[in-house]
Structure formats: C-alpha cells, structure tokens
Motif scaffolding. Sequence first.
Motif, mmCIF file in Angstrom:
data_model
loop_
_atom_site.group_PDB
_atom_site.id
_atom_site.type_symbol
_atom_site.label_atom_id
_atom_site.label_comp_id
_atom_site.label_asym_id
_atom_site.label_seq_id
_atom_site.Cartn_x
_atom_site.Cartn_y
_atom_site.Cartn_z
ATOM 1 N N ILE A 118 0.900 -1.282 0.064
ATOM 2 C CA ILE A 118 0.029 -0.090 0.008
ATOM 3 C C ILE A 118 0.883 1.082 -0.036
ATOM 4 N N LEU A 119 0.779 1.915 -1.073
ATOM 5 C CA LEU A 119 1.758 3.338 -1.339
ATOM 6 C C LEU A 119 0.740 4.243 -1.125
ATOM 7 N N THR A 120 0.926 4.972 -0.051
ATOM 8 C CA THR A 120 0.123 6.267 0.322
ATOM 9 C C THR A 120 0.764 7.563 0.117
ATOM 10 N N TRP A 121 0.060 8.388 -0.705
ATOM 11 C CA TRP A 121 0.565 9.856 -0.881
ATOM 12 C C TRP A 121 -0.295 10.749 -0.283
ATOM 13 N N GLY A 122 -0.027 11.709 0.836
ATOM 14 C CA GLY A 122 -0.450 12.352 1.638
ATOM 15 C C GLY A 122 -0.404 13.957 0.880
ATOM 16 N N LEU A 123 -1.543 14.344 0.571
ATOM 17 C CA LEU A 123 -1.345 15.651 -0.398
ATOM 18 C C LEU A 123 -1.695 16.947 0.719
ATOM 19 N N THR A 124 -1.208 18.135 0.546
ATOM 20 C CA THR A 124 -1.379 19.146 1.302
ATOM 21 C C THR A 124 -1.077 20.494 0.351
ATOM 22 N N PRO A 125 -2.191 21.415 0.580
ATOM 23 C CA PRO A 125 -2.092 22.545 -0.621
ATOM 24 C C PRO A 125 -1.072 23.591 -0.034
ATOM 25 N N ALA A 144 -1.437 16.072 11.206
ATOM 26 C CA ALA A 144 -0.874 15.101 12.201
ATOM 27 C C ALA A 144 -1.559 13.793 12.355
ATOM 28 N N LEU A 145 -3.010 13.744 12.554
ATOM 29 C CA LEU A 145 -3.515 12.626 12.627
ATOM 30 C C LEU A 145 -3.329 11.705 11.262
ATOM 31 N N GLY A 146 -3.571 12.375 10.175
ATOM 32 C CA GLY A 146 -3.467 11.616 9.000
ATOM 33 C C GLY A 146 -2.053 10.978 8.661
ATOM 34 N N ILE A 147 -1.097 11.744 9.202
ATOM 35 C CA ILE A 147 0.199 11.208 8.872
ATOM 36 C C ILE A 147 0.548 9.756 9.694
ATOM 37 N N VAL A 148 0.018 10.151 11.046
ATOM 38 C CA VAL A 148 0.221 8.862 11.812
ATOM 39 C C VAL A 148 -0.486 7.691 11.559
ATOM 40 N N ARG A 149 -1.725 7.929 11.270
ATOM 41 C CA ARG A 149 -2.775 6.671 10.915
ATOM 42 C C ARG A 149 -2.410 6.298 9.609
ATOM 43 N N LEU A 150 -2.166 6.942 8.345
ATOM 44 C CA LEU A 150 -1.878 6.615 7.234
ATOM 45 C C LEU A 150 -0.617 5.777 6.892
ATOM 46 N N SER A 151 0.314 6.410 7.835
ATOM 47 C CA SER A 151 1.639 5.514 7.763
ATOM 48 C C SER A 151 1.762 4.306 8.599
ATOM 49 N N SER A 152 0.914 4.221 9.366
ATOM 50 C CA SER A 152 0.784 3.118 10.316
ATOM 51 C C SER A 152 0.063 1.763 9.469
ATOM 52 N N HIS A 153 -0.709 1.992 8.576
ATOM 53 C CA HIS A 153 -1.446 1.038 7.651
ATOM 54 C C HIS A 153 -0.778 1.042 6.340
ATOM 55 N N SER A 154 0.036 1.735 5.932
ATOM 56 C CA SER A 154 0.731 1.806 4.473
ATOM 57 C C SER A 154 2.147 1.215 4.708
ATOM 58 N N SER A 155 2.360 0.682 3.602
ATOM 59 C CA SER A 155 3.730 0.254 3.411
ATOM 60 C C SER A 155 5.004 1.123 3.179
ATOM 61 N N LEU A 156 4.504 2.176 2.468
ATOM 62 C CA LEU A 156 5.124 3.436 2.233
ATOM 63 C C LEU A 156 4.268 4.597 2.276
ATOM 64 N N PHE A 157 4.554 5.532 3.181
ATOM 65 C CA PHE A 157 3.736 6.770 3.155
ATOM 66 C C PHE A 157 4.686 7.827 2.631
ATOM 67 N N CYS A 158 4.048 8.839 1.743
ATOM 68 C CA CYS A 158 4.955 9.935 1.201
ATOM 69 C C CYS A 158 4.208 11.178 1.392
ATOM 70 N N PRO A 159 4.410 12.123 2.217
ATOM 71 C CA PRO A 159 3.657 13.497 1.946
ATOM 72 C C PRO A 159 4.298 14.161 0.930
ATOM 73 N N LEU A 160 3.161 14.663 0.207
ATOM 74 C CA LEU A 160 3.621 15.727 -0.882
ATOM 75 C C LEU A 160 2.894 17.108 -0.769
ATOM 76 N N SER A 161 3.866 18.293 -0.834
ATOM 77 C CA SER A 161 3.319 19.371 -0.857
ATOM 78 C C SER A 161 4.306 20.316 -1.360
ATOM 79 N N LEU A 162 3.766 21.510 -2.029
ATOM 80 C CA LEU A 162 4.698 22.613 -2.437
ATOM 81 C C LEU A 162 5.106 23.352 -1.374
#
Length: 169
Positions: A118-125, A144-162
């Motif tokens: 599960i590759l998860t991309w967390g997007l912020t504006p 903060a909650l999203g990063i913690v919870r998404l990364s705990s259930h993902s094989s790789l979590f990558c936040p993306l934002s400019l």
Amino acid sequence: GAAPTPSPLAASQDVPRGGSQRGWSDYLPVPLHPKSLYVIRQYMHDGDCGCLEAFGQGESLLQDPGCVEELEDRLHFYVEECDYLQGFQVLCDLHNGFSGVGAKVTELLCDEYSGKGILTWGLTPVSSNLGGSQKEVYRLMNTALGIVRLSSHSSLFCPLSLRGSLGMK
C-alpha cells in the motif's frame, strides 16, 4: 475491440454549462466507470452537513456498515479483474476530513489484503490562512492525525506538498 477514446474537445462540449455543475467530476474529459466513484452525498456542495473539515468526520463516514459494504463491493469489482494484484496506491488529502477517510480506507486495505503493498501519498495545498486560526488548527490536527494513521497502515507513506513545512511550524 476497444472503444474509441473521446477527444478532450468533444468531452468538454458535454460539460454542463451555467449553474448546473455539481462537482469536480463534471469537468473530467474522460468518462469514469460508475464503480470507480463513490459520492459522499452529505458532503456535496448542496449537502446537509457542510464541509468535511475534521479527521473524525471522515473517519466516522466509514464506520457505517452500509458505506463500508458499498466501498468493498466497488473495490472487489476491480480486484477480481486483476491477474496478479501487487498492491494499491492511495492519494489522500491530509489537511481536511478526507485524511480520516483515507486512514479508514488504508486500514480496510491492510486488513482485507494483508501482504499486498500500500503506497500512500498524503497531499496538502500550498495556501494557508484561508479561514483564520480555527481552520489552521483543524488543518494542523488533520495533517498530524493523517500522517500517523496513514503511515501505520501503509507499506510506504509519502507526504507531498509544494509547501515546505506541511503547515507545521
């Protein structure tokens, strides 16, 4: 044979004009299969709940057994078409209530398809200070909650934002 792909020009002529647009999907030049969309009716532009702005709101949407069953049916529709399923990619907003939706979806994927990636991309504006300090607190908590919870259930979590700091200072 394969059906011809409509040209963007032809598709743009089918977009409703005037005040009849209902959502972002009205602007897509490519038609989507009905099973690939799940509309959250209460949070549409004319819905009765307003904006989906808190992590808990998004998370509670997927506590409804009917919603989870519908989501699983749509997911199984596509999984059954796979010869060799290797995993999933999840793109999810972090700054609003969709971080809660994404957290529950990745949890569901992790439970249902253990061993699949599960590759998860967390997007912020980029923009900030759109609604005052209250909205910024929600935005920070959702992120903060999203990063913690998404990364705990993902094989790789990558936040993306400019935005360099993901809204955290």
